[in-house]
Design a protein around this motif. Structure first.
Motif, PDB file in Angstrom:
ATOM      1  N   ASP A  54      19.164 -68.243  -9.458  1.00  0.00           N
ATOM      2  CA  ASP A  54      20.492 -68.898  -9.165  1.00  0.00           C
ATOM      3  C   ASP A  54      20.541 -69.340 -11.010  1.00  0.00           C
ATOM      4  N   ARG A  55      20.472 -70.495 -11.193  1.00  0.00           N
ATOM      5  CA  ARG A  55      20.338 -71.582 -12.534  1.00  0.00           C
ATOM      6  C   ARG A  55      19.463 -71.659 -13.122  1.00  0.00           C
ATOM      7  N   THR A  56      17.876 -71.812 -12.010  1.00  0.00           N
ATOM      8  CA  THR A  56      16.977 -72.194 -12.457  1.00  0.00           C
ATOM      9  C   THR A  56      15.791 -70.812 -13.356  1.00  0.00           C
ATOM     10  N   VAL A  57      15.333 -70.949 -14.567  1.00  0.00           N
ATOM     11  CA  VAL A  57      14.255 -70.044 -14.722  1.00  0.00           C
ATOM     12  C   VAL A  57      12.575 -71.030 -14.643  1.00  0.00           C
ATOM     13  N   ARG A  58      12.041 -70.191 -14.201  1.00  0.00           N
ATOM     14  CA  ARG A  58      10.828 -70.711 -13.595  1.00  0.00           C
ATOM     15  C   ARG A  58       9.660 -69.799 -15.171  1.00  0.00           C
ATOM     16  N   VAL A  59       8.914 -70.509 -15.469  1.00  0.00           N
ATOM     17  CA  VAL A  59       7.925 -70.401 -16.280  1.00  0.00           C
ATOM     18  C   VAL A  59       6.243 -70.292 -15.055  1.00  0.00           C
ATOM     19  N   PHE A  60       5.469 -68.790 -14.903  1.00  0.00           N
ATOM     20  CA  PHE A  60       4.516 -69.309 -14.558  1.00  0.00           C
ATOM     21  C   PHE A  60       3.208 -69.364 -15.270  1.00  0.00           C
ATOM     22  N   LEU A  61       1.824 -69.429 -15.335  1.00  0.00           N
ATOM     23  CA  LEU A  61       0.948 -69.276 -15.389  1.00  0.00           C
ATOM     24  C   LEU A  61      -0.269 -69.120 -14.220  1.00  0.00           C
ATOM     25  N   ASP A  62      -1.191 -68.027 -13.862  1.00  0.00           N
ATOM     26  CA  ASP A  62      -1.811 -68.467 -12.837  1.00  0.00           C
ATOM     27  C   ASP A  62      -1.231 -68.235 -11.833  1.00  0.00           C
ATOM     28  N   GLY A  63       0.037 -67.725 -11.971  1.00  0.00           N
ATOM     29  CA  GLY A  63       0.092 -69.196  -9.772  1.00  0.00           C
ATOM     30  C   GLY A  63       0.942 -69.777 -10.239  1.00  0.00           C
ATOM     31  N   VAL A  64       0.613 -70.243 -11.006  1.00  0.00           N
ATOM     32  CA  VAL A  64       0.779 -72.381 -11.113  1.00  0.00           C
ATOM     33  C   VAL A  64       2.658 -72.642 -12.178  1.00  0.00           C
ATOM     34  N   LEU A  65       3.597 -73.240 -11.608  1.00  0.00           N
ATOM     35  CA  LEU A  65       4.705 -73.262 -12.591  1.00  0.00           C
ATOM     36  C   LEU A  65       4.153 -74.022 -13.686  1.00  0.00           C
ATOM     37  N   ASP A  66       4.188 -73.423 -14.797  1.00  0.00           N
ATOM     38  CA  ASP A  66       3.764 -74.422 -16.270  1.00  0.00           C
ATOM     39  C   ASP A  66       5.368 -74.797 -16.643  1.00  0.00           C
ATOM     40  N   ALA A  67       6.555 -74.521 -16.320  1.00  0.00           N
ATOM     41  CA  ALA A  67       8.267 -74.502 -17.417  1.00  0.00           C
ATOM     42  C   ALA A  67       9.502 -74.423 -16.260  1.00  0.00           C
ATOM     43  N   THR A  68      10.088 -74.956 -16.370  1.00  0.00           N
ATOM     44  CA  THR A  68      11.614 -74.910 -15.279  1.00  0.00           C
ATOM     45  C   THR A  68      12.566 -75.143 -16.690  1.00  0.00           C
ATOM     46  N   LEU A  69      13.492 -74.091 -16.019  1.00  0.00           N
ATOM     47  CA  LEU A  69      14.694 -74.419 -17.092  1.00  0.00           C
ATOM     48  C   LEU A  69      15.640 -74.425 -16.347  1.00  0.00           C
ATOM     49  N   TYR A  70      16.666 -75.598 -16.448  1.00  0.00           N
ATOM     50  CA  TYR A  70      17.797 -74.802 -15.542  1.00  0.00           C
ATOM     51  C   TYR A  70      19.366 -74.556 -17.395  1.00  0.00           C
ATOM     52  N   LEU A  71      19.887 -73.724 -16.242  1.00  0.00           N
ATOM     53  CA  LEU A  71      21.138 -73.200 -17.297  1.00  0.00           C
ATOM     54  C   LEU A  71      22.348 -73.228 -17.738  1.00  0.00           C
ATOM     55  N   THR A  72      22.259 -74.369 -18.664  1.00  0.00           N
ATOM     56  CA  THR A  72      23.733 -75.235 -18.337  1.00  0.00           C
ATOM     57  C   THR A  72      24.698 -73.701 -18.584  1.00  0.00           C
ATOM     58  N   GLU A  73      24.364 -72.391 -19.632  1.00  0.00           N
ATOM     59  CA  GLU A  73      25.426 -72.122 -19.761  1.00  0.00           C
ATOM     60  C   GLU A  73      25.056 -70.840 -18.766  1.00  0.00           C
ATOM     61  N   ASP A  74      26.571 -70.061 -19.358  1.00  0.00           N
ATOM     62  CA  ASP A  74      25.979 -68.062 -18.506  1.00  0.00           C
ATOM     63  C   ASP A  74      25.132 -67.454 -19.695  1.00  0.00           C
ATOM     64  N   LEU A  75      24.967 -66.732 -18.832  1.00  0.00           N
ATOM     65  CA  LEU A  75      23.670 -65.686 -20.697  1.00  0.00           C
ATOM     66  C   LEU A  75      24.872 -64.340 -20.824  1.00  0.00           C
ATOM     67  N   GLU A  76      23.993 -64.189 -22.059  1.00  0.00           N
ATOM     68  CA  GLU A  76      24.185 -62.916 -22.489  1.00  0.00           C
ATOM     69  C   GLU A  76      24.548 -61.716 -21.492  1.00  0.00           C
ATOM     70  N   PRO A  77      25.358 -60.525 -21.013  1.00  0.00           N
ATOM     71  CA  PRO A  77      24.555 -58.910 -20.079  1.00  0.00           C
ATOM     72  C   PRO A  77      23.689 -58.188 -21.319  1.00  0.00           C
TER      73      PRO A  77
END
Length: 199
Positions: A61-84
Motif C-alpha cells: 500500500d503506502r508503506t515502504v520498509r527496509v529490512f536488514l538480515d530479516g529485521v525491520l530497519d526503516a519505514t517510510l510512509y508515502l505521502t504522494e503517488d510514485l512515478e511509474p
C-alpha cells in the motif's frame, strides 16, 4: 547504489535503493507529480563488517520498509503517488542512472517482484532464491564462471556488463558464484528498465 529503476536525465531521478555514504541502507522513490525529487528514508544500522547480509526493500500500500538480515530497519510512509517506470528508461545494478553513486563489492540473488513478500521480521533465506507466489519482474542469481561477463536474468531481461563487473567464484553466499563490482566504475544495465513493474 544497489539498484536504480527509471532514472533518466535531470527530469527523472528514478527509484533507487542504496548503501549510502554512511554505510546504511536507504531508499529514494521519485514522486509522480515532480519526478525530479523523491520520498526518502535512511536505515538505522551501519554495515561495515565485510560479511554477507540479506537486505530487502518492500512496499505494501503506502508503506515502504527496509529490512536488514530479516529485521525491520526503516519505514517510510508515502505521502504522494510514485512515478511509474517507463520503458525508455533503463535499470541499473551497481550504480545510479548517470553512472555515479557506485556500489563496490559482491551481490547475489537479486530479485525484483510485483508481490510484497515481507511486512514484518522474517528469517532470511538459507538457500538460493527461487520463484514464490507472485510475478518476478527480475531474478538474478549471478551464477557464472570466475571473471565471467555473461549475466543471466531468469525473467529474461537482457543484462549488459559495464566496466569490470564480473561473476566471481572467490566469494558467494549460495551456489558457486556471485556478482562482483571491484571498482567505482562497474555496473550492470538491465533492458527495458523493468518497466513492467507497477507500483
Amino acid at each position: 547504489t544497489i539498484l536504480c529503476v527509471d532514472g533518466a536525465t535531470s527530469t527523472h531521478q528514478g527509484h533507487y535503493f542504496s548503501r549510502n555514504a554512511s554505510n546504511k541502507l536507504g531508499v529514494s522513490l521519485a514522486k509522480d507529480a515532480t519526478p525530479t525529487s523523491g520520498l526518502s528514508v535512511s536505515a538505522a544500522t551501519t554495515v561495515t563488517d565485510n560479511v554477507w547480509h540479506h537486505f530487502a526493500f518492500t512496499k505494501k500500500d503506502r508503506t515502504v520498509r527496509v529490512f536488514l538480515d530479516g529485521v525491520l530497519d526503516a519505514t517510510l510512509y508515502l505521502t504522494e503517488d510514485l512515478e511509474p517506470p517507463a520503458s525508455t528508461h533503463a535499470a541499473y545494478v551497481g550504480c545510479y542512472y548517470n553512472s555515479t553513486l557506485f556500489f563496490s563489492g559482491y551481490l547475489q540473488d537479486l530479485r525484483w517482484s510485483q508481490t510484497c513478500k515481507y511486512t514484518a521480521t522474517f528469517t532470511p533465506p538459507q538457500i538460493p532464491l527461487g520463484y514464490f507466489k507472485g510475478y518476478a519482474t527480475s531474478l538474478m542469481q549471478f551464477e557464472g564462471s570466475n571473471n565471467g561477463t555473461a549475466f543471466l536474468d531468469d525473467s529474461f531481461n537482457a543484462i549488459t556488463a559495464n566496466g569490470s563487473a564480473v561473476t566471481s567464484t572467490d566469494d558467494f553466499k549460495f551456489g558457486t558464484s556471485s556478482a562482483y563490482f571491484p571498482t567505482t566504475s562497474d555496473y550492470l544495465t538491465v533492458s527495458y528498465g523493468l518497466s513492467n513493474f507497477n507500483w
